[in-house]
Design an enzyme around this catalytic site. Structure first.
Site, mmCIF file in Angstrom:
data_model
loop_
_atom_site.group_PDB
_atom_site.id
_atom_site.type_symbol
_atom_site.label_atom_id
_atom_site.label_comp_id
_atom_site.label_asym_id
_atom_site.label_seq_id
_atom_site.Cartn_x
_atom_site.Cartn_y
_atom_site.Cartn_z
ATOM 1 N N GLY A 239 0.832 -1.154 0.050
ATOM 2 C CA GLY A 239 -0.181 -0.067 -0.139
ATOM 3 C C GLY A 239 0.802 1.277 0.016
ATOM 4 O O GLY A 239 0.318 2.258 0.090
ATOM 5 N N GLU A 276 4.756 -6.522 1.646
ATOM 6 C CA GLU A 276 4.163 -6.943 0.433
ATOM 7 C C GLU A 276 3.991 -5.634 -0.565
ATOM 8 O O GLU A 276 2.815 -5.289 -1.199
ATOM 9 C CB GLU A 276 2.541 -7.477 0.383
ATOM 10 C CG GLU A 276 2.670 -8.723 1.523
ATOM 11 C CD GLU A 276 1.208 -9.208 1.810
ATOM 12 O OE1 GLU A 276 1.246 -10.351 2.049
ATOM 13 O OE2 GLU A 276 0.361 -8.409 1.565
ATOM 14 N N PRO A 277 5.027 -4.915 -0.928
ATOM 15 C CA PRO A 277 4.766 -3.743 -1.601
ATOM 16 C C PRO A 277 4.552 -4.471 -3.167
ATOM 17 O O PRO A 277 5.217 -5.011 -3.680
ATOM 18 C CB PRO A 277 6.104 -3.093 -1.629
ATOM 19 C CG PRO A 277 7.266 -4.423 -1.354
ATOM 20 C CD PRO A 277 6.371 -5.336 -0.760
ATOM 21 N N GLY A 278 4.052 -3.487 -3.894
ATOM 22 C CA GLY A 278 3.590 -3.700 -5.486
ATOM 23 C C GLY A 278 4.082 -2.440 -6.043
ATOM 24 O O GLY A 278 4.896 -2.110 -6.433
ATOM 25 N N ARG A 279 2.940 -1.554 -5.980
ATOM 26 C CA ARG A 279 2.922 -0.211 -6.397
ATOM 27 C C ARG A 279 4.261 0.683 -6.424
ATOM 28 O O ARG A 279 4.881 1.040 -7.347
ATOM 29 C CB ARG A 279 1.807 0.618 -5.997
ATOM 30 C CG ARG A 279 1.708 1.987 -6.592
ATOM 31 C CD ARG A 279 0.612 2.590 -5.837
ATOM 32 N NE ARG A 279 -0.491 2.009 -5.445
ATOM 33 C CZ ARG A 279 -1.832 2.038 -6.140
ATOM 34 N NH1 ARG A 279 -2.001 2.657 -7.109
ATOM 35 N NH2 ARG A 279 -2.678 1.267 -5.474
ATOM 36 N N ARG A 315 -7.130 2.323 -14.942
ATOM 37 C CA ARG A 315 -7.050 3.223 -13.439
ATOM 38 C C ARG A 315 -7.493 4.489 -13.667
ATOM 39 O O ARG A 315 -8.629 4.845 -12.946
ATOM 40 C CB ARG A 315 -5.740 3.363 -13.203
ATOM 41 C CG ARG A 315 -4.827 2.034 -12.909
ATOM 42 C CD ARG A 315 -3.608 2.133 -12.200
ATOM 43 N NE ARG A 315 -3.891 2.566 -10.753
ATOM 44 C CZ ARG A 315 -3.681 3.509 -10.404
ATOM 45 N NH1 ARG A 315 -3.131 4.689 -10.992
ATOM 46 N NH2 ARG A 315 -4.060 3.910 -8.993
ATOM 47 N N TYR A 319 -11.099 4.443 -11.397
ATOM 48 C CA TYR A 319 -10.617 5.191 -9.980
ATOM 49 C C TYR A 319 -10.689 6.693 -10.149
ATOM 50 O O TYR A 319 -10.392 7.314 -9.122
ATOM 51 C CB TYR A 319 -9.614 4.643 -9.400
ATOM 52 C CG TYR A 319 -9.412 3.359 -9.343
ATOM 53 C CD1 TYR A 319 -9.956 2.473 -8.420
ATOM 54 C CD2 TYR A 319 -8.383 2.677 -10.258
ATOM 55 C CE1 TYR A 319 -9.741 1.117 -8.397
ATOM 56 C CE2 TYR A 319 -7.897 1.331 -10.032
ATOM 57 C CZ TYR A 319 -8.801 0.409 -8.785
ATOM 58 O OH TYR A 319 -8.359 -0.807 -8.809
ATOM 59 N N CYS A 358 -15.568 1.948 -27.657
ATOM 60 C CA CYS A 358 -17.100 2.347 -27.756
ATOM 61 C C CYS A 358 -17.788 2.641 -26.577
ATOM 62 O O CYS A 358 -18.738 2.118 -26.237
ATOM 63 C CB CYS A 358 -17.797 1.434 -28.735
ATOM 64 S SG CYS A 358 -17.915 -0.164 -27.991
ATOM 65 N N GLU A 359 -16.877 3.577 -25.727
ATOM 66 C CA GLU A 359 -17.359 3.890 -24.540
ATOM 67 C C GLU A 359 -16.964 5.336 -24.287
ATOM 68 O O GLU A 359 -15.914 5.670 -24.199
ATOM 69 C CB GLU A 359 -17.048 3.191 -23.282
ATOM 70 C CG GLU A 359 -17.469 1.589 -23.298
ATOM 71 C CD GLU A 359 -17.896 1.304 -22.097
ATOM 72 O OE1 GLU A 359 -18.019 1.738 -21.217
ATOM 73 O OE2 GLU A 359 -17.974 -0.104 -22.085
HETATM 74 N N1 LLP Z 1 -1.088 -7.048 -0.127
HETATM 75 C C1 LLP Z 1 -2.463 -7.317 -0.536
HETATM 76 C C2 LLP Z 1 -3.137 -8.239 0.508
HETATM 77 C C3 LLP Z 1 -2.933 -6.554 -1.235
HETATM 78 O O1 LLP Z 1 -4.488 -6.685 -1.392
HETATM 79 C C4 LLP Z 1 -2.372 -5.641 -2.143
HETATM 80 C C5 LLP Z 1 -3.199 -4.980 -2.981
HETATM 81 C C6 LLP Z 1 -1.109 -5.475 -2.091
HETATM 82 C C7 LLP Z 1 -0.321 -6.260 -1.001
HETATM 83 C C8 LLP Z 1 -0.059 -4.633 -2.665
HETATM 84 O O2 LLP Z 1 -0.445 -3.118 -2.528
HETATM 85 P P1 LLP Z 1 0.666 -1.994 -3.302
HETATM 86 O O3 LLP Z 1 1.627 -2.080 -2.644
HETATM 87 O O4 LLP Z 1 0.731 -2.371 -4.644
HETATM 88 O O5 LLP Z 1 -0.383 -0.815 -3.214
HETATM 89 N N2 LLP Z 1 -5.807 -1.681 -8.648
HETATM 90 C C9 LLP Z 1 -5.846 -0.703 -7.693
HETATM 91 C C10 LLP Z 1 -4.998 -1.351 -6.512
HETATM 92 C C11 LLP Z 1 -5.568 -2.420 -5.696
HETATM 93 C C12 LLP Z 1 -4.647 -2.985 -4.781
HETATM 94 C C13 LLP Z 1 -5.100 -4.295 -4.295
HETATM 95 N N3 LLP Z 1 -4.255 -4.911 -3.260
HETATM 96 C C14 LLP Z 1 -4.877 0.439 -8.185
HETATM 97 O O6 LLP Z 1 -4.741 0.270 -9.647
HETATM 98 O O7 LLP Z 1 -4.648 1.451 -7.809
#
Ligand code: LLP
Length: 446
Positions: A239, A276-279, A315, A319, A358-359
């Protein structure tokens, strides 16, 4: 670290001109920078070094095998949320024991697959799911580690679609239930309940929600200890934010400054931490490149119509998210950061930057300044698109999925080929009859 920079009037990814990539790989196309991925991962690890966490990159943010391999080489484990994501992690060479598996709806097949692979931990979200994991583990003669996902009732102040830590959410169990959960299941031999997991939302730009959630977690660890249950691991989820305005690397240290002081005493007592970083790792390590097919004016509105929109990057439409967009060759030297600081720049005109679908909801940006000179054939870069870009892309309107390219220094490789029309229909070419057996004969008898 900015591996995406304008030099001599055109955009480069590391040492490679984006134009050269687009000419060969075509558009729409995602481009990732290895140096940026590595830099973000290393900075995250350095920031949290005092609690030495296992950094499980969140595969859902961008699951391309090329990206996963870069992070695996750096020492990342993976956070997966489905059998498919675990398969990706394994295909990228990540040990299952370095993977954690969350998600409210794990199927029996997925649970069995993860146990057979040797999953590190299940992050369990409900009582029924726990019983199911325990049942399947028993039937396989296995014993698997489980962390309970708790929902600390904290407001992460983010989009309501991605806010996950408030009391009434489908994720995790609330704190009062957590103690009862351990009392009921904490002695199971096949599903060893030994950790806590939380993920309160995404993206979260302030540190207070993390602090509040961790304080509640620390209190729960003490309560559980009094109840006779020892917690061995705490997974703080993901997050952390990304800088969408200026497309610069994320400010990671502030999260560590808030989290580490609370976590360190637990770490010193032997509790293992997981992140658990993604973004925050991949968002600013990727751009989407689209081509302007046409420009047009409707009433007062000026449109740039591109060869991809919400199909490639959902996105903005889903959102209302902001992504900085700028021509790949605007004919002048300007970084996104400078551009963001100077929104009233002369020579720019407000446009809606839209896709071909087409939206009306098919757009990449609304009311956005672009150089007045933008014309048919120009390439546009959509910045900070590495996270939840390709992973949320769809084939709507039978649009083949974009290509993905990974740049490393002066080399670039296609890490996912652009889909063809043939791949669009490959699963539909040969209908295969279902053998309905009893149901079929019952239907015939009616
Ligand atoms: N761990 C869990 C359990 C999660 O559900 C998520 C994201 C993450 C880690 C990774 O979060 P991050 O570090 O990437 O923020 N589609 C949306 C974001 C949905 C996130 C879902 N869970 C967007 O485009 O902003």
């Amino acid at each position: 670290m900015d591996s995406f920079a304008y030099r001599d009037g055109e955009l480069f990814v590391e040492s490679v001109p984006v134009r050269a990539i687009a000419e060969q790989a075509g558009t729409p196309c995602y481009i990732y920078s290895r140096a940026t991925l590595e830099d973000h991962f290393d900075r995250l690890r350095a920031a949290f070094a005092p609690i030495d966490p296992l950094i499980c990159y969140s595969v859902k943010s961008c699951g391309n095998l090329g990206v996963l391999r870069v992070l695996r080489e750096r020492g990342a484990g993976m956070d997966v949320v489905s059998g498919g994501e675990l398969f990706r992690a394994r295909a990228a060479g990540v040990e299952a024991s370095r993977c954690v598996y969350a998600g409210v709806g794990k199927t029996d097949t997925e649970i069995a697959y993860a146990i057979r692979e040797g999953i590190g931990l299940f992050n369990c979200e409900s009582e029924e799911e726990f019983e199911n994991i325990a049942r399947i583990a028993r039937s396989l003669g296995a014993s698997v580690g489980v962390a309970l996902r708790i929902n600390p009732d904290v407001d992460p102040k983010t989009h309501r679609y991605t806010s996950t830590g408030k009391k009434e959410t489908k994720f995790g169990v609330d704190l009062e239930r957590a103690r009862r959960f351990f009392a009921a299941y904490g002695r199971d031999a096949h599903a060893r309940l030994e950790g806590l997991h939380l993920h309160i939302g995404s993206p979260i730009y302030t540190v207070d929600p993390y602090r509040e959630a961790l304080e509640k977690t620390v209190a729960l660890v003490a309560d559980l200890a009094r109840d006779g249950f020892e917690i061995r691991s705490i997974d703080l989820g993901g997050g952390f934010g990304a800088d969408y305005e200026s497309a610069q690397s994320p400010a990671l240290a502030k999260y560590a400054e808030a989290i580490v002081p609370l976590a360190k005493p637990l770490y010193d007592r032997g509790i293992r931490f997981v992140l658990e970083p993604g973004r925050t790792i991949v968002a600013n390590a990727g751009i989407l490149v689209v081509k302007c097919l046409y420009t047009k004016t409707s009433g007062e509105k000026r449109f740039v119509i591109c060869d991809a929109g919400m199909n490639a990057l959902l996105r903005p439409s889903h959102y209302g998210s902001f992504h900085f967009i700028w021509p790949v060759a605007p004919g002048r030297d300007m970084t996104p950061a400078r551009r963001a600081l100077d929104p009233g720049l002369s020579g720019t005109v407000t446009h809606d930057i839209v896709g071909p679908l087409c939206e009306t909801g098919d757009f990449l940006a609304l009311d956005r300044l672009l150089p007045a000179s933008v014309a048919r054939g120009d390439l546009l870069a959509v910045f900070t698109a590495g996270a939840y870009g390709m992973s949320m892309a769809s084939r709507y309107n039978s649009s083949p999925l974009p290509a993905e390219v990974l740049v490393s220094g002066s080399t670039a490789e296609v890490v996912r080929a652009r889909e063809s029309y043939a791949t669009l229909v490959e699963h539909e070419l040969k209908p295969s009859p279902l053998s309905l057996g009893a149901a079929e004969s019952a239907g015939a008898a009616r």
